[in-house]
Design a protein around this motif. Structure first.
Motif, PDB file in Angstrom:
ATOM      1  N   THR A  22      17.479-126.931 -49.034  1.00 28.74           N
ATOM      2  CA  THR A  22      17.988-127.672 -50.138  1.00 28.74           C
ATOM      3  C   THR A  22      18.318-126.337 -50.918  1.00 28.74           C
ATOM      4  O   THR A  22      17.765-125.415 -51.150  1.00 28.74           O
ATOM      5  CB  THR A  22      16.749-128.479 -50.881  1.00 28.74           C
ATOM      6  OG1 THR A  22      16.338-129.595 -50.002  1.00 28.74           O
ATOM      7  CG2 THR A  22      17.022-128.901 -52.361  1.00 28.74           C
ATOM      8  N   LEU A  23      19.519-126.547 -51.741  1.00 32.32           N
ATOM      9  CA  LEU A  23      19.777-125.392 -52.516  1.00 32.32           C
ATOM     10  C   LEU A  23      20.081-125.987 -54.069  1.00 32.32           C
ATOM     11  O   LEU A  23      20.448-126.948 -54.230  1.00 32.32           O
ATOM     12  CB  LEU A  23      21.325-125.167 -52.288  1.00 32.32           C
ATOM     13  CG  LEU A  23      21.710-124.461 -51.055  1.00 32.32           C
ATOM     14  CD1 LEU A  23      23.075-124.189 -50.689  1.00 32.32           C
ATOM     15  CD2 LEU A  23      20.890-122.815 -50.898  1.00 32.32           C
ATOM     16  N   LYS A  24      19.300-125.246 -54.979  1.00 30.67           N
ATOM     17  CA  LYS A  24      19.327-125.315 -56.213  1.00 30.67           C
ATOM     18  C   LYS A  24      19.848-124.358 -57.101  1.00 30.67           C
ATOM     19  O   LYS A  24      19.404-123.246 -56.671  1.00 30.67           O
ATOM     20  CB  LYS A  24      18.104-125.982 -56.891  1.00 30.67           C
ATOM     21  CG  LYS A  24      17.580-127.112 -56.235  1.00 30.67           C
ATOM     22  CD  LYS A  24      16.130-127.394 -56.748  1.00 30.67           C
ATOM     23  CE  LYS A  24      15.441-128.683 -56.058  1.00 30.67           C
ATOM     24  NZ  LYS A  24      13.977-129.023 -56.603  1.00 30.67           N
ATOM     25  N   GLY A  25      20.632-124.447 -58.149  1.00 29.97           N
ATOM     26  CA  GLY A  25      20.984-123.237 -58.754  1.00 29.97           C
ATOM     27  C   GLY A  25      22.566-123.126 -59.190  1.00 29.97           C
ATOM     28  O   GLY A  25      23.104-124.185 -58.540  1.00 29.97           O
ATOM     29  N   ARG A  26      23.193-122.390 -59.671  1.00 32.87           N
ATOM     30  CA  ARG A  26      24.463-122.003 -60.106  1.00 32.87           C
ATOM     31  C   ARG A  26      25.334-121.738 -58.988  1.00 32.87           C
ATOM     32  O   ARG A  26      26.562-122.092 -58.728  1.00 32.87           O
ATOM     33  CB  ARG A  26      24.584-121.327 -61.145  1.00 32.87           C
ATOM     34  CG  ARG A  26      24.109-121.584 -62.619  1.00 32.87           C
ATOM     35  CD  ARG A  26      24.540-120.761 -63.896  1.00 32.87           C
ATOM     36  NE  ARG A  26      25.903-120.919 -63.685  1.00 32.87           N
ATOM     37  CZ  ARG A  26      26.524-121.375 -64.403  1.00 32.87           C
ATOM     38  NH1 ARG A  26      26.171-122.706 -64.898  1.00 32.87           N
ATOM     39  NH2 ARG A  26      28.054-121.139 -64.500  1.00 32.87           N
ATOM     40  N   ASN A  27      24.800-121.011 -57.853  1.00 33.13           N
ATOM     41  CA  ASN A  27      25.606-120.369 -56.761  1.00 33.13           C
ATOM     42  C   ASN A  27      24.809-120.423 -55.474  1.00 33.13           C
ATOM     43  O   ASN A  27      23.303-120.224 -55.455  1.00 33.13           O
ATOM     44  CB  ASN A  27      26.081-119.132 -57.000  1.00 33.13           C
ATOM     45  CG  ASN A  27      26.796-119.056 -58.245  1.00 33.13           C
ATOM     46  OD1 ASN A  27      27.800-119.525 -58.112  1.00 33.13           O
ATOM     47  ND2 ASN A  27      26.421-118.200 -59.236  1.00 33.13           N
ATOM     48  N   GLY A  28      25.344-120.461 -54.503  1.00 40.90           N
ATOM     49  CA  GLY A  28      24.530-120.462 -53.285  1.00 40.90           C
ATOM     50  C   GLY A  28      25.406-120.194 -51.871  1.00 40.90           C
ATOM     51  O   GLY A  28      26.641-120.520 -52.233  1.00 40.90           O
ATOM     52  N   SER A  29      24.744-120.148 -50.793  1.00 39.80           N
ATOM     53  CA  SER A  29      25.589-119.956 -49.496  1.00 39.80           C
ATOM     54  C   SER A  29      25.093-120.693 -48.511  1.00 39.80           C
ATOM     55  O   SER A  29      23.581-120.917 -48.384  1.00 39.80           O
ATOM     56  CB  SER A  29      25.629-118.350 -48.904  1.00 39.80           C
ATOM     57  OG  SER A  29      26.492-117.710 -49.902  1.00 39.80           O
ATOM     58  N   ILE A  30      25.640-121.336 -47.604  1.00 34.38           N
ATOM     59  CA  ILE A  30      25.179-122.172 -46.476  1.00 34.38           C
ATOM     60  C   ILE A  30      25.757-121.482 -45.176  1.00 34.38           C
ATOM     61  O   ILE A  30      27.012-121.472 -45.066  1.00 34.38           O
ATOM     62  CB  ILE A  30      25.713-123.711 -46.533  1.00 34.38           C
ATOM     63  CG1 ILE A  30      24.833-124.338 -47.760  1.00 34.38           C
ATOM     64  CG2 ILE A  30      25.310-124.472 -45.373  1.00 34.38           C
ATOM     65  CD1 ILE A  30      25.342-125.624 -48.078  1.00 34.38           C
ATOM     66  N   GLU A  31      25.087-121.228 -44.292  1.00 36.35           N
ATOM     67  CA  GLU A  31      25.551-120.716 -42.838  1.00 36.35           C
ATOM     68  C   GLU A  31      24.536-121.509 -41.741  1.00 36.35           C
ATOM     69  O   GLU A  31      23.762-121.823 -41.776  1.00 36.35           O
ATOM     70  CB  GLU A  31      25.228-119.232 -42.695  1.00 36.35           C
ATOM     71  CG  GLU A  31      25.959-118.452 -43.745  1.00 36.35           C
ATOM     72  CD  GLU A  31      25.711-116.864 -43.852  1.00 36.35           C
ATOM     73  OE1 GLU A  31      24.544-116.641 -42.753  1.00 36.35           O
ATOM     74  OE2 GLU A  31      26.162-116.092 -44.207  1.00 36.35           O
ATOM     75  N   SER A  32      25.366-121.936 -40.833  1.00 38.47           N
ATOM     76  CA  SER A  32      24.851-122.410 -39.628  1.00 38.47           C
ATOM     77  C   SER A  32      23.891-121.436 -38.775  1.00 38.47           C
ATOM     78  O   SER A  32      24.207-120.046 -38.903  1.00 38.47           O
ATOM     79  CB  SER A  32      26.026-122.839 -38.531  1.00 38.47           C
ATOM     80  OG  SER A  32      26.809-121.652 -38.130  1.00 38.47           O
TER      81      SER A  32
END
Length: 90
Positions: free
Chosen positions: A24-34
């Motif tokens: 779960t990502l919360k916030g203004r920015n983020g990254s998702i990687e496999s």
């Protein structure tokens, strides 16, 4: 950014391997990687990511690198819980 990890391995037999990942990502920015990025991800990977924004906010997705194995892999986007009524694209 707040991040909660949901990674776990499940293997019931030596012939069956399912790798689940996501979070779960919360916030203004983020990254998702496999798993394994920038190299290949494990066979049977099943990743579910939830991106939570403030009420009334917009979420923008920018793909810097994206590759899937045609006929086996897919990306589904939902606006809310993964339910047919919330389905946006695949």
């Amino acid at each position: 950014m707040e991040y909660m990890d949901h990674n776990r391995d499940i293997c019931n037999t030596t012939e069956c391997f399912i790798y689940t990942c996501g979070g779960t990502l919360k916030g203004r920015n983020g990254s998702i990687e496999s798993p394994g990025f920038p190299y290949g991800y494990p066979n049977g990977a099943n990743c579910t990511w939830v991106i939570v924004g403030e009420e009334g906010s917009r979420i923008q997705l920018i793909f810097l690198s994206f590759a899937i194995e045609e006929e086996y892999d897919f990306l589904s986007l939902y606006d809310g819980h993964p339910h047919p009524a919330n389905f946006r694209t695949r």
